[in-house]
Enzyme design. Structure first.
Site, PDB file in Angstrom:
ATOM      1  NE  ARG A 192       8.881 -10.907   1.720  1.00  0.00           N
ATOM      2  CZ  ARG A 192       8.627 -11.913   0.901  1.00  0.00           C
ATOM      3  NH1 ARG A 192       9.595 -12.779   0.558  1.00  0.00           N
ATOM      4  NH2 ARG A 192       7.416 -12.072   0.390  1.00  0.00           N
TER       5      ARG A 192
ATOM      6  CD  GLU B 144       3.193  -1.994  -0.802  1.00  0.00           C
ATOM      7  OE1 GLU B 144       2.505  -0.958  -0.883  1.00  0.00           O
ATOM      8  OE2 GLU B 144       3.811  -2.313   0.218  1.00  0.00           O
TER       9      GLU B 144
ATOM     10  NE  ARG C  36       5.512  -1.714  11.681  1.00  0.00           N
ATOM     11  CZ  ARG C  36       6.219  -0.614  11.448  1.00  0.00           C
ATOM     12  NH1 ARG C  36       7.339  -0.427  12.089  1.00  0.00           N
ATOM     13  NH2 ARG C  36       5.807   0.278  10.572  1.00  0.00           N
TER      14      ARG C  36
ATOM     15  NE  ARG D  81      -6.009   3.318  18.711  1.00  0.00           N
ATOM     16  CZ  ARG D  81      -5.719   3.659  17.449  1.00  0.00           C
ATOM     17  NH1 ARG D  81      -6.648   3.570  16.519  1.00  0.00           N
ATOM     18  NH2 ARG D  81      -4.511   4.106  17.158  1.00  0.00           N
TER      19      ARG D  81
ATOM     20  CG  ASP E 146       7.802   3.327  11.800  1.00  0.00           C
ATOM     21  OD1 ASP E 146       7.781   2.590  10.803  1.00  0.00           O
ATOM     22  OD2 ASP E 146       7.059   3.154  12.780  1.00  0.00           O
TER      23      ASP E 146
ATOM     24  NE  ARG F  63       1.447  -1.316   1.854  1.00  0.00           N
ATOM     25  CZ  ARG F  63       2.128  -0.851   2.887  1.00  0.00           C
ATOM     26  NH1 ARG F  63       1.522  -0.566   4.018  1.00  0.00           N
ATOM     27  NH2 ARG F  63       3.433  -0.664   2.814  1.00  0.00           N
TER      28      ARG F  63
ATOM     29  CE1 TYR G 140       8.520  -2.070   9.077  1.00  0.00           C
ATOM     30  CE2 TYR G 140       7.841  -4.065  10.189  1.00  0.00           C
ATOM     31  CZ  TYR G 140       7.556  -3.018   9.349  1.00  0.00           C
ATOM     32  OH  TYR G 140       6.307  -2.920   8.794  1.00  0.00           O
TER      33      TYR G 140
HETATM   34  N1  UDP Z   1      -0.362  -6.659   8.994  1.00  0.00           N
HETATM   35  C1  UDP Z   1      -1.289  -7.609   8.641  1.00  0.00           C
HETATM   36  N2  UDP Z   1      -2.443  -7.205   8.035  1.00  0.00           N
HETATM   37  C2  UDP Z   1      -2.712  -5.912   7.746  1.00  0.00           C
HETATM   38  C3  UDP Z   1      -1.756  -4.931   8.106  1.00  0.00           C
HETATM   39  C4  UDP Z   1      -0.589  -5.347   8.723  1.00  0.00           C
HETATM   40  O1  UDP Z   1      -1.072  -8.807   8.845  1.00  0.00           O
HETATM   41  O2  UDP Z   1      -3.775  -5.630   7.176  1.00  0.00           O
HETATM   42  C5  UDP Z   1       0.888  -7.120   9.644  1.00  0.00           C
HETATM   43  C6  UDP Z   1       1.952  -7.461   8.600  1.00  0.00           C
HETATM   44  O3  UDP Z   1       2.727  -8.547   9.067  1.00  0.00           O
HETATM   45  C7  UDP Z   1       2.758  -6.190   8.554  1.00  0.00           C
HETATM   46  C8  UDP Z   1       2.752  -5.768  10.016  1.00  0.00           C
HETATM   47  O4  UDP Z   1       1.438  -6.103  10.455  1.00  0.00           O
HETATM   48  O5  UDP Z   1       4.067  -6.414   8.076  1.00  0.00           O
HETATM   49  C9  UDP Z   1       3.036  -4.300  10.258  1.00  0.00           C
HETATM   50  O6  UDP Z   1       2.118  -3.507   9.542  1.00  0.00           O
HETATM   51  P1  UDP Z   1       2.449  -2.023   9.078  1.00  0.00           P
HETATM   52  O7  UDP Z   1       1.183  -1.422   8.573  1.00  0.00           O
HETATM   53  O8  UDP Z   1       3.161  -1.327  10.174  1.00  0.00           O
HETATM   54  O9  UDP Z   1       3.437  -2.280   7.847  1.00  0.00           O
HETATM   55  P2  UDP Z   1       4.230  -1.263   6.850  1.00  0.00           P
HETATM   56  O10 UDP Z   1       3.265  -0.141   6.486  1.00  0.00           O
HETATM   57  O11 UDP Z   1       5.465  -0.817   7.581  1.00  0.00           O
HETATM   58  O12 UDP Z   1       4.531  -2.143   5.672  1.00  0.00           O
END
Ligand code: UDP
Length: 385
Positions: free
Chosen positions: A251, A302, A175, A179, A352, A281, A350
């Protein structure tokens, strides 16, 4: 209207609302039932009574897509304001930019690499022996190498999913982009924005059609299905069967709300990647609506955890071990007649918001085509396996 001529949509989230709208516009009568007291599912937004800030009640939702039809669709019902998601992440007591980009790489390694140099530098750290990464961990070690994996992904992922990254599919990490330039836009899609008045007013407008009746605080009961010509189920796939084979893993999230004055963290989303910080986060909601002015601020810490009966499911886990149970539920679902499973929960994927809307539009079109040919729509338009 005669009994049985009505379509039943279970759940007033994006899937349910979009399907209902398409069918209503095609001249059908649709009854939408929703167990909660509001529409919009987990992208529900509401004004925080204390601060006046528009809050993403079930966590951050940023709209992004490459699908022009879906972008036009949401803009038909709501004005979208330009918004670029720029996420910051704390690791080892320092702040970095996500997704991993040239600034992140140079900051972590204390270097001043140009794009080609950074690419070669990371490739030299990567485990090139992994030719076809299967797990999250393999994907990370193959493409970002051990240092960045440990700094940004290992701890966060363990907290987010409650298991080791070696047990999770590689698709979760895919996902996120990696870069080798200074672009810190979290997404790579052509369109990105925020609904000016929130997602809930948008979904209310999608549902505002004379042929749609919406019933909030109305949990599903099996006799409702008997009275309907067809059911679109956006609840959990295993929930349709009363969880009788056992529960698929999800989850859920707990949010700890706190308020502050002014600007508490300087951005909308700050990730906490270290395993010893219990939350994943912190979201400062007012930054999602930079066109609004608020002196006070409301923030959510969260905390992910296992979803128990009665909790709100957010993320389907899809561990390898769960695939067998999923297969059994899918086989049973495919044997059902007159019900179609849709959305993140109904198809246990999963996905979007934009994909959810795309699939909902396609599902409604498939239903209308099948109906025109006197066929029954199958249980899945997008199969979960
Ligand atoms: N992820 C991570 N560290 C970060 C951000 C994301 O390990 O700082 C991993 C984590 O397993 C997460 C996945 O990347 O579930 C996808 O991230 P995304 O930001 O797409 O998650 P969402 O916003 O859908 O919860």
């Amino acid at each position: 209207m005669t009994e049985g001529s009505e379509i039943l949509v279970v759940g007033a989230g994006l899937s349910g609302a979009v399907i209902a709208r398409s069918l209503a516009e095609a001249g059908l009568h649709v009854r939408v039932i929703e167990a909660r007291g509001h529409v919009a599912g987990n992208c529900h937004t509401e004004r925080d009574p204390e601060t006046g800030v528009l809050v993403h009640v079930y966590g951050p939702h940023i709209f992004h897509t490459d699908d022009t039809e879906v972008w036009d669709y949401v803009n038909r019902f709501e004005r979208f304001r330009p918004y670029v998601n720029r996420v910051k992440a704390q690791s080892g007591g320092k702040v970095y930019a996500l997704p991993i980009n040239l600034l992140t790489i140079n900051q972590v390694f204390g270097k001043a690499l140009r794009p080609d140099e950074a690419r070669a530098f990371i490739e030299a750290q990567a485990d090139t022996g992994i030719s076809d990464p299967q797990s999250f961990e393999e994907q990370a070690l193959r493409f970002v190498g051990p240092v960045l994996y440990e700094a940004f992904f290992k701890g966060y992922t363990q907290k987010q999913w409650g298991c080791h990254p070696r047990d999770l599919p590689a698709s979760i990490l895919k996902r996120l982009p990696l870069r080798f330039n200074y672009d810190d836009n979290y997404y790579s899609h052509r369109y990105q924005g925020m609904p000016e008045t929130g997602y809930t007013p948008m979904v209310e407008r999608i549902l505002a059609h004379p042929a749609i009746s919406v019933h909030l605080n109305t949990p599903f009961a099996p006799d409702m299905a008997q009275r309907a010509t067809h059911v679109f189920w956006s609840g959990p796939l295993d929930g349709w069967f009363g969880y009788d084979l056992g529960r698929l893993g999800y989850r859920t999230l707990d949010f700890e709300r706190f308020t502050a004055q002014g600007d508490w963290q300087g951005c909308a989303v700050m990730n906490y990647c270290d395993a010893d910080v219990p939350w994943t986060r912190i979201t400062e909601h007012k930054h999602f609506a930079p066109w609004e002015v608020h002196e006070a601020s409301v923030l959510y810490r969260e905390f992910p955890r296992a979803c128990e009966p009665g909790d709100t499911p957010y993320y389907p886990i899809r561990l390898v071990a769960e695939k067998d149970l999923l297969r059994r539920y899918v086989a049973r679902a495919e044997a059902e007649r007159g019900v179609t499973f849709v959305g993140r929960l109904g198809t246990y994927r999963y996905i979007d918001m934009d994909v959810t809307i795309r699939e909902a539009l396609d599902t409604a079109a498939a239903y209308l085509a099948a109906r025109g040919q006197d066929r029954t729509l199958p249980a899945f338009v997008t199969p979960p396996l």
